[in-house]
Design a protein around this motif. Sequence first.
Motif, PDB file in Angstrom:
ATOM      1  N   LEU A   1     -27.729  12.486  30.143  1.00 58.52           N
ATOM      2  CA  LEU A   1     -28.925  13.201  29.718  1.00 58.52           C
ATOM      3  C   LEU A   1     -28.558  14.668  29.620  1.00 58.52           C
ATOM      4  O   LEU A   1     -28.261  15.296  30.631  1.00 58.52           O
ATOM      5  CB  LEU A   1     -30.053  13.005  30.735  1.00 58.52           C
ATOM      6  CG  LEU A   1     -31.266  13.930  30.609  1.00 58.52           C
ATOM      7  CD1 LEU A   1     -31.991  13.695  29.294  1.00 58.52           C
ATOM      8  CD2 LEU A   1     -32.208  13.734  31.774  1.00 58.52           C
ATOM      9  N   GLY A   2     -28.543  15.207  28.418  1.00 61.71           N
ATOM     10  CA  GLY A   2     -28.322  16.639  28.236  1.00 61.71           C
ATOM     11  C   GLY A   2     -26.984  17.139  28.732  1.00 61.71           C
ATOM     12  O   GLY A   2     -26.046  16.377  28.933  1.00 61.71           O
TER      13      GLY A   2
ATOM     14  N   GLU B   1     -35.527  16.941  26.427  1.00 61.91           N
ATOM     15  CA  GLU B   1     -34.850  15.664  26.185  1.00 61.91           C
ATOM     16  C   GLU B   1     -35.560  14.508  26.892  1.00 61.91           C
ATOM     17  O   GLU B   1     -35.632  13.400  26.355  1.00 61.91           O
ATOM     18  CB  GLU B   1     -33.386  15.751  26.623  1.00 61.91           C
ATOM     19  CG  GLU B   1     -32.586  16.627  25.686  1.00 61.91           C
ATOM     20  CD  GLU B   1     -31.478  17.372  26.404  1.00 61.91           C
ATOM     21  OE1 GLU B   1     -30.328  17.214  25.986  1.00 61.91           O
ATOM     22  OE2 GLU B   1     -31.771  18.101  27.366  1.00 61.91           O
TER      23      GLU B   1
ATOM     24  N   ASP C   1     -33.684  21.327  37.030  1.00 62.67           N
ATOM     25  CA  ASP C   1     -34.102  20.157  36.254  1.00 62.67           C
ATOM     26  C   ASP C   1     -34.921  20.510  35.015  1.00 62.67           C
ATOM     27  O   ASP C   1     -35.066  19.689  34.108  1.00 62.67           O
ATOM     28  CB  ASP C   1     -34.892  19.184  37.130  1.00 62.67           C
ATOM     29  CG  ASP C   1     -34.008  18.431  38.123  1.00 62.67           C
ATOM     30  OD1 ASP C   1     -32.861  18.868  38.358  1.00 62.67           O
ATOM     31  OD2 ASP C   1     -34.459  17.413  38.661  1.00 62.67           O
TER      32      ASP C   1
ATOM     33  N   THR D   1     -34.134  22.260  32.629  1.00 61.46           N
ATOM     34  CA  THR D   1     -33.233  22.248  31.475  1.00 61.46           C
ATOM     35  C   THR D   1     -33.428  20.989  30.640  1.00 61.46           C
ATOM     36  O   THR D   1     -33.319  21.023  29.418  1.00 61.46           O
ATOM     37  CB  THR D   1     -31.761  22.309  31.963  1.00 61.46           C
ATOM     38  OG1 THR D   1     -31.603  23.477  32.744  1.00 61.46           O
ATOM     39  CG2 THR D   1     -30.780  22.303  30.815  1.00 61.46           C
ATOM     40  N   TRP D   2     -33.711  19.880  31.290  1.00 64.72           N
ATOM     41  CA  TRP D   2     -33.755  18.585  30.609  1.00 64.72           C
ATOM     42  C   TRP D   2     -35.140  18.175  30.134  1.00 64.72           C
ATOM     43  O   TRP D   2     -35.296  17.101  29.557  1.00 64.72           O
ATOM     44  CB  TRP D   2     -33.204  17.490  31.527  1.00 64.72           C
ATOM     45  CG  TRP D   2     -31.799  17.735  31.960  1.00 64.72           C
ATOM     46  CD1 TRP D   2     -30.738  18.075  31.162  1.00 64.72           C
ATOM     47  CD2 TRP D   2     -31.287  17.654  33.276  1.00 64.72           C
ATOM     48  NE1 TRP D   2     -29.603  18.210  31.910  1.00 64.72           N
ATOM     49  CE2 TRP D   2     -29.913  17.961  33.231  1.00 64.72           C
ATOM     50  CE3 TRP D   2     -31.862  17.351  34.511  1.00 64.72           C
ATOM     51  CZ2 TRP D   2     -29.093  17.970  34.336  1.00 64.72           C
ATOM     52  CZ3 TRP D   2     -31.047  17.362  35.634  1.00 64.72           C
ATOM     53  CH2 TRP D   2     -29.679  17.668  35.544  1.00 64.72           C
TER      54      TRP D   2
END
Length: 132
Positions: free
Chosen positions: A67-68, A122, A116, A118-119
């Motif tokens: 993820l990412g 997505e 977290d 950041t994701w």
Amino acid sequence: MPTQIVVAGALIAGSALLVAQRERPPQLAGLWELPGGKVAVGENDADALVRELREELGVDVAVGERLGADVALSSTMTLRAYFVTQLGGTLHPHDHRALRWVRAAELPELPWVPADTTWLPELAAAMGRGRR
């Protein structure tokens, strides 16, 4: 000194994501995160994530795609996340204050651990696709 890898699991069921509320350390207590933990010496990311989610949540998972991008937590610690699928067990917050299933619209409203966030785009996209 080698970089310490910390892994996190994104468990999506239908269009909901499992999030966990931190118990500690004090500066992160009460914030929400993707559950996971540190990769031990001799472990790969997937083995560590399976072990951590069994210890923290009481579930067995299969680890899927990344993820990412990696997130630098410090000069010696890197966080990376993977999609996971629950294979068995019963969810229980062994190492967290609480567990909660959230929808994509709720993601920006939660008080997240900073790394977290950041994701979130997505995760919202994956949840919209009904990714399991």
